[in-house]
Enzyme design. Structure first.
Site, mmCIF file in Angstrom:
data_model
loop_
_atom_site.group_PDB
_atom_site.id
_atom_site.type_symbol
_atom_site.label_atom_id
_atom_site.label_comp_id
_atom_site.label_asym_id
_atom_site.label_seq_id
_atom_site.Cartn_x
_atom_site.Cartn_y
_atom_site.Cartn_z
ATOM 1 N N ASP A 1 0.822 -1.207 0.000
ATOM 2 C CA ASP A 1 0.000 0.000 0.000
ATOM 3 C C ASP A 1 0.863 1.267 0.000
ATOM 4 O OD1 ASP A 1 -2.420 1.330 -0.013
ATOM 5 O OD2 ASP A 1 -2.655 1.290 2.160
ATOM 6 N N ARG B 1 -1.151 9.250 -9.930
ATOM 7 C CA ARG B 1 -1.129 8.033 -9.113
ATOM 8 C C ARG B 1 -0.463 6.866 -9.847
ATOM 9 N NH1 ARG B 1 -4.311 7.565 -4.716
ATOM 10 N NH2 ARG B 1 -4.510 5.340 -5.073
ATOM 11 N N SER C 1 -7.208 -5.617 -5.147
ATOM 12 C CA SER C 1 -8.258 -6.259 -4.341
ATOM 13 C C SER C 1 -9.577 -6.284 -5.098
ATOM 14 C CB SER C 1 -8.435 -5.514 -3.011
ATOM 15 O OG SER C 1 -9.169 -4.328 -3.203
ATOM 16 N N SER C 2 -10.496 -7.131 -4.623
ATOM 17 C CA SER C 2 -11.811 -7.181 -5.285
ATOM 18 C C SER C 2 -12.531 -5.841 -5.144
ATOM 19 C CB SER C 2 -12.665 -8.329 -4.740
ATOM 20 O OG SER C 2 -12.333 -8.685 -3.437
ATOM 21 N N GLU C 3 -12.095 -5.021 -4.191
ATOM 22 C CA GLU C 3 -12.724 -3.705 -3.993
ATOM 23 C C GLU C 3 -12.057 -2.611 -4.837
ATOM 24 O OE1 GLU C 3 -11.866 -5.778 -1.354
ATOM 25 O OE2 GLU C 3 -13.950 -6.442 -1.186
ATOM 26 N N ASN C 4 -10.872 -2.890 -5.370
ATOM 27 C CA ASN C 4 -10.152 -1.849 -6.116
ATOM 28 C C ASN C 4 -10.810 -1.487 -7.455
ATOM 29 O OD1 ASN C 4 -6.898 -2.918 -4.860
ATOM 30 N ND2 ASN C 4 -8.128 -1.165 -4.201
ATOM 31 N N ARG D 1 2.376 -4.818 6.066
ATOM 32 C CA ARG D 1 1.599 -3.800 5.361
ATOM 33 C C ARG D 1 2.421 -2.523 5.324
ATOM 34 N NH1 ARG D 1 -4.684 -2.595 4.632
ATOM 35 N NH2 ARG D 1 -4.437 -0.729 3.386
ATOM 36 N N ILE E 1 -6.649 -5.002 7.542
ATOM 37 C CA ILE E 1 -6.362 -6.168 6.690
ATOM 38 C C ILE E 1 -6.963 -6.003 5.295
ATOM 39 C CG2 ILE E 1 -8.298 -7.613 7.487
ATOM 40 C CD1 ILE E 1 -6.087 -9.910 7.662
ATOM 41 N N GLU F 1 1.959 -13.096 12.336
ATOM 42 C CA GLU F 1 2.494 -11.894 12.993
ATOM 43 C C GLU F 1 2.268 -10.720 12.054
ATOM 44 O OE1 GLU F 1 3.704 -11.978 16.072
ATOM 45 O OE2 GLU F 1 3.403 -14.138 16.137
HETATM 46 C C1 IPE Z 1 -5.231 -2.843 -0.154
HETATM 47 O O1 IPE Z 1 -4.975 -1.482 -0.304
HETATM 48 C C2 IPE Z 1 -5.191 -3.537 -1.494
HETATM 49 C C3 IPE Z 1 -3.879 -3.624 -2.118
HETATM 50 C C4 IPE Z 1 -2.753 -3.234 -1.633
HETATM 51 C C5 IPE Z 1 -3.874 -4.254 -3.412
HETATM 52 P P1 IPE Z 1 -6.155 -0.425 -0.412
HETATM 53 O O2 IPE Z 1 -5.510 0.891 -0.590
HETATM 54 O O3 IPE Z 1 -7.137 -0.838 -1.438
HETATM 55 O O4 IPE Z 1 -6.829 -0.546 1.029
HETATM 56 P P2 IPE Z 1 -7.844 0.439 1.774
HETATM 57 O O5 IPE Z 1 -8.918 0.792 0.805
HETATM 58 O O6 IPE Z 1 -7.063 1.650 2.187
HETATM 59 O O7 IPE Z 1 -8.308 -0.333 2.962
HETATM 60 C C1 IPE Z 2 -1.699 0.219 -3.335
HETATM 61 O O1 IPE Z 2 -1.432 1.577 -3.322
HETATM 62 C C2 IPE Z 2 -1.869 -0.306 -4.734
HETATM 63 C C3 IPE Z 2 -3.224 -0.745 -5.068
HETATM 64 C C4 IPE Z 2 -4.242 -0.771 -4.246
HETATM 65 C C5 IPE Z 2 -3.453 -1.189 -6.427
HETATM 66 P P1 IPE Z 2 -2.616 2.648 -3.295
HETATM 67 O O2 IPE Z 2 -2.955 3.004 -4.684
HETATM 68 O O3 IPE Z 2 -3.748 2.166 -2.458
HETATM 69 O O4 IPE Z 2 -1.895 3.876 -2.584
HETATM 70 P P2 IPE Z 2 -2.534 4.882 -1.534
HETATM 71 O O5 IPE Z 2 -3.051 4.078 -0.373
HETATM 72 O O6 IPE Z 2 -3.614 5.620 -2.252
HETATM 73 O O7 IPE Z 2 -1.386 5.762 -1.150
HETATM 74 MG MG MG Z 3 -4.182 2.363 -0.469
#
Ligand code: IPE
Ligand code: IPE
Ligand code: MG
Length: 262
Positions: free
Chosen positions: A32, A45, A77-80, A198, A205, A217
């Protein structure tokens, strides 16, 4: 009819090798902070995601060198899918490019690559490239690399439950045969996670390996993913090596177990 309660993982004797492991066998990473890395520099981004891909290469090499057996990376993620369409499209493009550019390198380093998640939503072209990568590296033994895309912990548990339901329907097993082990065997990622890392500082999570992290851990670092490297991985592993993993037991029991198995 089965009258005995199904065996559960928690009934099993404690795993002395997991308790004593200095190098985590299975490391999982929530990568992340790409967006924040780019924003801090006034960039789009997507530039953060591109830099993030370089951190993946460094981390895979470092993990294999350290003797990690399985590395699972959360890439999407499935939410991305909820993100702006241009960011999602840019990420798909990046996945395809990285698959192409890292192919030989991964194979040369004897890395066995698997993609875990619901792949149905990806383009045929990307799925073909994924299949080719998995086929090319299937006999490699240095390290197992799982890349989680369109992955969600809830999806994983749900698809495992569905697989067991089909086995019951086919008369292969009875409902009483369903145990924690049987469910775990059907997960897209079977092995328990020893160390969950993380980056980006959030202490959550985010629907990653829910079942597999029951006793892992947790190591959270403020470092943003594009800044992650082998030294950062070593720091996380040094933290891991200092933990006393108790798996529900007392500290005295854990120490006695360690002495016994010496
Ligand atoms: C978790 O990061 C998913 C990945 C790193 C692929 P997110 O950025 O999507 O998580 P949230 O939305 O902050 O919980
Ligand atoms: C994680 O980085 C990568 C993916 C979720 C694909 P982010 O894109 O979530 O980065 P932040 O959390 O916005 O900084
Ligand atoms: Mg993120």
């Amino acid at each position: 009819m089965y009258t005995r309660a199904p065996a559960t993982l928690s009934d099993k004797p404690a795993d002395a090798s997991a308790i004593q492991a200095v190098v985590p066998r299975h490391v999982a990473i929530i990568m992340d902070g790409n967006g924040r890395w780019a924003k801090k520099r006034g960039m789009m981004r997507l530039m953060g995601h591109r830099q993030g891909a370089k951190a993946v290469t460094r981390t895979v090499e470092a993990a294999a060198r350290m003797g990690v057996k399985t590395l699972t990376l959360f890439a999407f993620s499935s939410e991305n899918w909820k993100r702006p369409a241009d960011e999602v499209a840019g990420l798909m493009d990046l996945f395809a490019k990285v698959l192409q550019s890292e192919r030989d390198n991964l194979h040369r380093n004897q890395i066995k690559v698997r993609f875990v998640g619901d792949l149905q939503r990806f383009s045929t072209k990307l799925v073909t490239a994924i299949d080719e990568m998995e086929e090319l590296t299937r006999d490699n033994r240095a390290m197992q690399l799982n890349i989680a895309i369109n992955y969600g912990g809830r999806w994983d548990i749900c698809q495992a439950a569905r697989a067991l339901a089909l086995q019951v329907q086919a008369g292969e097993i009875t409902p009483e045969d369903i145990s924690e082990e049987r469910l775990q065997e059907q997960l897209a990622v079977v092995e328990d996670v020893d160390l969950l890392i993380r980056t980006g500082g959030e202490q959550r999570i985010s629907n990653f390996l829910l079942y597999q992290c029951a006793y892992s851990e947790f190591y959270v670092t403020d470092k943003l993913w594009p800044d992650f490297d082998g030294a950062a991985l070593q720091e996380a592993c040094a933290y891991f090596a200092q933990r006393e993993r108790r798996f529900g037991m007392t500290s005295e029991q854990v120490q006695a177990l360690a002495t016994q198995s010496k």
